[in-house]
Design an enzyme around this catalytic site. Structure first.
Site, PDB file in Angstrom:
ATOM      1  N   HIS A  55     -62.519  82.793  10.831  1.00 34.09           N
ATOM      2  CA  HIS A  55     -62.582  83.560   9.587  1.00 34.09           C
ATOM      3  C   HIS A  55     -64.016  84.041   9.389  1.00 34.09           C
ATOM      4  CE1 HIS A  55     -58.797  81.829   7.389  1.00 34.09           C
ATOM      5  NE2 HIS A  55     -58.510  82.329   8.575  1.00 34.09           N
ATOM      6  N   GLU A  57     -66.315  83.551   7.060  1.00 31.99           N
ATOM      7  CA  GLU A  57     -67.309  82.546   6.686  1.00 31.99           C
ATOM      8  C   GLU A  57     -67.643  81.646   7.873  1.00 31.99           C
ATOM      9  OE1 GLU A  57     -64.780  83.604   3.104  1.00 31.99           O
ATOM     10  OE2 GLU A  57     -64.400  83.110   5.205  1.00 31.99           O
ATOM     11  N   SER A  82     -62.400  85.700  -1.805  1.00 27.64           N
ATOM     12  CA  SER A  82     -62.406  84.274  -2.136  1.00 27.64           C
ATOM     13  C   SER A  82     -62.039  83.461  -0.893  1.00 27.64           C
ATOM     14  CB  SER A  82     -61.382  84.030  -3.257  1.00 27.64           C
ATOM     15  OG  SER A  82     -61.320  82.677  -3.610  1.00 27.64           O
ATOM     16  N   CYS A  84     -60.693  80.761   1.819  1.00 26.26           N
ATOM     17  CA  CYS A  84     -59.505  79.918   1.972  1.00 26.26           C
ATOM     18  C   CYS A  84     -59.900  78.437   1.981  1.00 26.26           C
ATOM     19  CB  CYS A  84     -58.794  80.280   3.273  1.00 26.26           C
ATOM     20  SG  CYS A  84     -59.697  79.734   4.747  1.00 26.26           S
ATOM     21  N   CYS A  87     -62.412  77.571   4.961  1.00 25.33           N
ATOM     22  CA  CYS A  87     -63.784  78.049   4.756  1.00 25.33           C
ATOM     23  C   CYS A  87     -64.442  77.354   3.570  1.00 25.33           C
ATOM     24  CB  CYS A  87     -63.788  79.562   4.602  1.00 25.33           C
ATOM     25  SG  CYS A  87     -63.192  80.391   6.109  1.00 25.33           S
TER      26      CYS A  87
END
Length: 150
Positions: A55, A57, A82, A84, A87
């Site tokens: 992902h 991040e 935002s 998950c 992350c």
């Protein structure tokens, strides 16, 4: 002045998200900032790298390299969306104290949990981020659902 910096760094995260979209991936971007300088950047590369966990991040933290615990505690992480559960877990693990998000309307991760754990969360609620993610979710719903584990 501080709020202005958040928008400048989020602009860099948006660039990362757009890069991911151009590569055929999911348009989510992230940057890690320490002492007013970007030290890591990334975008969701699950598709591009055939990865289960890459992902935005996670890619961003990976690009920053190994840091000392006290370094993470001086950082701000920016994400166009935002984060998950996965992350968020990385943000909590490394005790990154501030999380700035572009939006949480198209997807909302465990923000209350982050706040309870002491993370200061700032939502810039940017129309650009909502449109980019909303357009992607409409165009590629199967890919989006895969990304969030549905």
């Amino acid at each position: 002045m501080r709020q202005r910096k958040h928008f400048l760094f989020m602009k860099e995260a948006v660039k990362e998200a757009r890069k991911g979209l151009r590569e055929g991936g999911i348009p989510i971007g992230s940057v890690l900032v320490k002492d007013g300088k970007i030290i890591g950047r990334g975008h969701n590369r699950r598709i591009q790298k055939d990865s289960a966990i890459l992902h935005a991040e996670m890619d961003c933290l990976e690009s920053a390299g190994r840091l000392k615990a006290r370094d993470y505690e001086k950082c701000v992480i920016y994400s166009t969306l935002s984060p998950c559960d996965m992350c968020t877990g990385a943000i909590l693990l490394y005790k990154i104290p501030v999380l700035v998000i572009g939006e949480n309307k198209t997807f909302k991760g465990p923000e209350d949990h982050s706040k309870k754990r002491g993370v200061k969360l700032i939502n810039l609620d940017l129309p650009e981020c909502k449109k980019m993610m909303g357009d992607f979710m409409t165009a590629r719903p199967k890919l989006w659902n895969e990304d969030i584990g549905e």
